[in-house]
Design a protein around this motif. Structure first.
Motif, PDB file in Angstrom:
ATOM      1  N   ILE A 112      -9.674 -17.330  35.711  1.00 28.47           N
ATOM      2  CA  ILE A 112      -9.829 -17.145  37.149  1.00 28.47           C
ATOM      3  C   ILE A 112     -10.473 -15.791  37.403  1.00 28.47           C
ATOM      4  CG2 ILE A 112      -8.681 -16.930  39.385  1.00 28.47           C
ATOM      5  CD1 ILE A 112      -6.466 -18.722  38.342  1.00 28.47           C
ATOM      6  N   GLN A 113     -11.582 -15.827  38.130  1.00 29.25           N
ATOM      7  CA  GLN A 113     -12.217 -14.607  38.606  1.00 29.25           C
ATOM      8  C   GLN A 113     -11.801 -14.433  40.061  1.00 29.25           C
ATOM      9  OE1 GLN A 113     -16.328 -14.283  36.192  1.00 29.25           O
ATOM     10  NE2 GLN A 113     -16.373 -15.666  37.905  1.00 29.25           N
ATOM     11  N   SER A 114     -11.400 -13.226  40.419  1.00 29.56           N
ATOM     12  CA  SER A 114     -11.044 -12.954  41.814  1.00 29.56           C
ATOM     13  C   SER A 114     -11.966 -11.866  42.352  1.00 29.56           C
ATOM     14  CB  SER A 114      -9.583 -12.518  41.934  1.00 29.56           C
ATOM     15  OG  SER A 114      -9.340 -11.328  41.230  1.00 29.56           O
ATOM     16  N   TYR A 115     -12.419 -12.069  43.570  1.00 29.24           N
ATOM     17  CA  TYR A 115     -13.273 -11.119  44.269  1.00 29.24           C
ATOM     18  C   TYR A 115     -12.534 -10.753  45.552  1.00 29.24           C
ATOM     19  CZ  TYR A 115     -16.748 -13.034  41.087  1.00 29.24           C
ATOM     20  OH  TYR A 115     -17.424 -13.438  39.969  1.00 29.24           O
ATOM     21  N   THR A 116     -12.027  -9.523  45.613  1.00 23.46           N
ATOM     22  CA  THR A 116     -11.177  -9.113  46.723  1.00 23.46           C
ATOM     23  C   THR A 116     -11.893  -8.080  47.582  1.00 23.46           C
ATOM     24  OG1 THR A 116      -9.189  -9.546  45.431  1.00 23.46           O
ATOM     25  CG2 THR A 116      -8.945  -8.091  47.328  1.00 23.46           C
ATOM     26  N   ARG A 117     -11.811  -8.322  48.894  1.00 24.58           N
ATOM     27  CA  ARG A 117     -12.470  -7.453  49.874  1.00 24.58           C
ATOM     28  C   ARG A 117     -11.445  -7.052  50.926  1.00 24.58           C
ATOM     29  NH1 ARG A 117     -17.215  -8.428  54.092  1.00 24.58           N
ATOM     30  NH2 ARG A 117     -15.781  -9.920  55.000  1.00 24.58           N
ATOM     31  N   TYR A 118     -11.431  -5.766  51.278  1.00 23.64           N
ATOM     32  CA  TYR A 118     -10.505  -5.268  52.300  1.00 23.64           C
ATOM     33  C   TYR A 118     -11.234  -5.170  53.632  1.00 23.64           C
ATOM     34  CZ  TYR A 118      -7.720  -4.292  48.234  1.00 23.64           C
ATOM     35  OH  TYR A 118      -7.015  -4.436  47.072  1.00 23.64           O
ATOM     36  N   VAL A 119     -10.736  -5.888  54.608  1.00 23.56           N
ATOM     37  CA  VAL A 119     -11.352  -5.909  55.940  1.00 23.56           C
ATOM     38  C   VAL A 119     -10.391  -5.343  56.984  1.00 23.56           C
ATOM     39  CG1 VAL A 119     -12.942  -7.802  55.413  1.00 23.56           C
ATOM     40  CG2 VAL A 119     -10.646  -8.327  56.243  1.00 23.56           C
ATOM     41  N   ASP A 120      -9.455  -4.499  56.521  1.00 26.30           N
ATOM     42  CA  ASP A 120      -8.419  -3.952  57.388  1.00 26.30           C
ATOM     43  C   ASP A 120      -8.670  -2.501  57.795  1.00 26.30           C
ATOM     44  OD1 ASP A 120      -8.001  -2.709  54.952  1.00 26.30           O
ATOM     45  OD2 ASP A 120      -5.910  -3.343  54.738  1.00 26.30           O
ATOM     46  N   GLY A 121      -9.835  -1.948  57.397  1.00 25.96           N
ATOM     47  CA  GLY A 121     -10.150  -0.574  57.755  1.00 25.96           C
ATOM     48  C   GLY A 121      -9.430   0.466  56.908  1.00 25.96           C
ATOM     49  N   SER A 122      -8.779   0.046  55.834  1.00 23.99           N
ATOM     50  CA  SER A 122      -7.995   0.966  55.004  1.00 23.99           C
ATOM     51  C   SER A 122      -8.850   1.858  54.116  1.00 23.99           C
ATOM     52  CB  SER A 122      -7.025   0.179  54.122  1.00 23.99           C
ATOM     53  OG  SER A 122      -7.743  -0.612  53.186  1.00 23.99           O
ATOM     54  N   GLY A 123     -10.103   1.471  53.898  1.00 25.16           N
ATOM     55  CA  GLY A 123     -10.972   2.251  53.030  1.00 25.16           C
ATOM     56  C   GLY A 123     -10.785   1.971  51.553  1.00 25.16           C
ATOM     57  N   ARG A 124      -9.920   1.008  51.218  1.00 30.10           N
ATOM     58  CA  ARG A 124      -9.729   0.664  49.810  1.00 30.10           C
ATOM     59  C   ARG A 124     -11.005   0.044  49.251  1.00 30.10           C
ATOM     60  NH1 ARG A 124      -4.269  -2.753  50.382  1.00 30.10           N
ATOM     61  NH2 ARG A 124      -5.223  -3.184  52.398  1.00 30.10           N
ATOM     62  N   THR A 125     -11.228   0.236  47.959  1.00 32.92           N
ATOM     63  CA  THR A 125     -12.430  -0.270  47.304  1.00 32.92           C
ATOM     64  C   THR A 125     -12.287  -1.764  46.988  1.00 32.92           C
ATOM     65  OG1 THR A 125     -12.776   1.881  46.286  1.00 32.92           O
ATOM     66  CG2 THR A 125     -13.939   0.030  45.294  1.00 32.92           C
ATOM     67  N   ASP A 126     -13.288  -2.537  47.385  1.00 32.63           N
ATOM     68  CA  ASP A 126     -13.325  -3.951  47.027  1.00 32.63           C
ATOM     69  C   ASP A 126     -13.376  -4.050  45.501  1.00 32.63           C
ATOM     70  OD1 ASP A 126     -13.516  -4.299  49.767  1.00 32.63           O
ATOM     71  OD2 ASP A 126     -15.668  -4.650  49.731  1.00 32.63           O
ATOM     72  N   HIS A 127     -12.828  -5.127  44.930  1.00 31.44           N
ATOM     73  CA  HIS A 127     -12.784  -5.202  43.473  1.00 31.44           C
ATOM     74  C   HIS A 127     -12.874  -6.633  42.955  1.00 31.44           C
ATOM     75  CE1 HIS A 127      -8.505  -6.425  43.597  1.00 31.44           C
ATOM     76  NE2 HIS A 127      -8.423  -5.583  44.596  1.00 31.44           N
ATOM     77  N   PHE A 128     -13.146  -6.697  41.686  1.00 29.71           N
ATOM     78  CA  PHE A 128     -13.321  -7.943  40.945  1.00 29.71           C
ATOM     79  C   PHE A 128     -12.363  -7.925  39.762  1.00 29.71           C
ATOM     80  CE2 PHE A 128     -15.174  -9.153  36.855  1.00 29.71           C
ATOM     81  CZ  PHE A 128     -15.360 -10.500  37.018  1.00 29.71           C
ATOM     82  N   ALA A 129     -11.840  -9.097  39.401  1.00 32.85           N
ATOM     83  CA  ALA A 129     -11.015  -9.214  38.191  1.00 32.85           C
ATOM     84  C   ALA A 129     -11.266 -10.570  37.548  1.00 32.85           C
ATOM     85  CB  ALA A 129      -9.535  -9.069  38.526  1.00 32.85           C
ATOM     86  N   ARG A 130     -11.056 -10.648  36.267  1.00 33.16           N
ATOM     87  CA  ARG A 130     -11.112 -11.927  35.538  1.00 33.16           C
ATOM     88  C   ARG A 130      -9.913 -11.956  34.620  1.00 33.16           C
ATOM     89  NH1 ARG A 130     -16.047 -12.736  31.926  1.00 33.16           N
ATOM     90  NH2 ARG A 130     -14.842 -11.438  30.558  1.00 33.16           N
ATOM     91  N   GLU A 131      -9.091 -13.009  34.772  1.00 29.66           N
ATOM     92  CA  GLU A 131      -7.882 -13.109  33.967  1.00 29.66           C
ATOM     93  C   GLU A 131      -7.734 -14.522  33.410  1.00 29.66           C
ATOM     94  OE1 GLU A 131      -5.144  -9.656  34.781  1.00 29.66           O
ATOM     95  OE2 GLU A 131      -4.840 -10.991  36.477  1.00 29.66           O
ATOM     96  N   PHE A 132      -6.896 -14.623  32.383  1.00 23.80           N
ATOM     97  CA  PHE A 132      -6.751 -15.849  31.624  1.00 23.80           C
ATOM     98  C   PHE A 132      -5.310 -16.380  31.768  1.00 23.80           C
ATOM     99  CE2 PHE A 132     -10.032 -13.211  29.962  1.00 23.80           C
ATOM    100  CZ  PHE A 132     -11.050 -14.088  29.650  1.00 23.80           C
ATOM    101  N   PHE A 133      -5.201 -17.691  31.931  1.00 20.58           N
ATOM    102  CA  PHE A 133      -3.906 -18.324  32.171  1.00 20.58           C
ATOM    103  C   PHE A 133      -3.701 -19.471  31.193  1.00 20.58           C
ATOM    104  CE2 PHE A 133      -5.198 -16.210  35.938  1.00 20.58           C
ATOM    105  CZ  PHE A 133      -4.047 -15.778  36.573  1.00 20.58           C
ATOM    106  N   HIS A 134      -2.446 -19.715  30.841  1.00 18.55           N
ATOM    107  CA  HIS A 134      -2.078 -20.857  30.002  1.00 18.55           C
ATOM    108  C   HIS A 134      -0.937 -21.593  30.677  1.00 18.55           C
ATOM    109  CE1 HIS A 134       1.683 -19.040  28.501  1.00 18.55           C
ATOM    110  NE2 HIS A 134       1.021 -17.904  28.641  1.00 18.55           N
ATOM    111  N   ARG A 135      -0.689 -22.827  30.243  1.00 21.12           N
ATOM    112  CA  ARG A 135       0.405 -23.626  30.831  1.00 21.12           C
ATOM    113  C   ARG A 135       1.726 -23.183  30.252  1.00 21.12           C
ATOM    114  NH1 ARG A 135      -1.946 -28.469  33.310  1.00 21.12           N
ATOM    115  NH2 ARG A 135      -4.054 -28.564  32.557  1.00 21.12           N
TER     116      ARG A 135
END
Length: 135
Positions: A112-135
């Protein structure tokens, strides 16, 4: 006289036949756990099939217990020319945080790749992650 409908295409994969059959999502359905126990992102995800739709429920890393993001519809994508799902995308909008999730599954591992964006005016840096999952 038979009329043929022309569809736009920009690569060979776009020349797919129009088929009314649903995509088989069973390879994605289940409880998936992050392979990285100390992740700062998603610790667990649950994929279910409800009313012919793929539903994603994410659990974000937090102490003492994960944060339930709730359920959203996930859009499945077929592998190659098959009607079997090999991936999906989903979108969350939670209190000023927007996260796009893009995933693929192969050999029992869900990436799973996640692309996170902050639209709350907090000034936090948008970021990307890629992680691996198993059952």
């Amino acid at each position: 006289m038979t009329q043929t409908t022309q569809h736009a295409h920009y690569m060979l994969a776009d020349k797919r036949p129009s088929i009314k059959e649903p995509i088989e999502v069973s390879p994605l359905v289940g409880n998936w756990v992050n392979t990285k126990s100390d992740t700062n992102y998603l610790v667990r995800v649950v994929l279910t099939e409800q009313d012919d739709h793929l539903v994603f429920q994410g659990y974000g890393a937090n102490e003492p217990s994960p944060i339930d993001w709730g359920k959203v519809e996930a859009v499945p994508y077929a592998v190659g020319t098959s009607l079997t799902a090999g991936g999906f995308h989903a979108f969350y909008k939670l209190d000023g945080i927007e996260t796009h999730l893009v995933a693929n599954q192969k050999l029992g591992i869900l990436v799973i790749q996640s692309y996170t964006r902050y639209v709350d005016g907090s000034g936090r840096t948008d970021h990307f992650a890629r992680e691996f999952f198993h059952r």
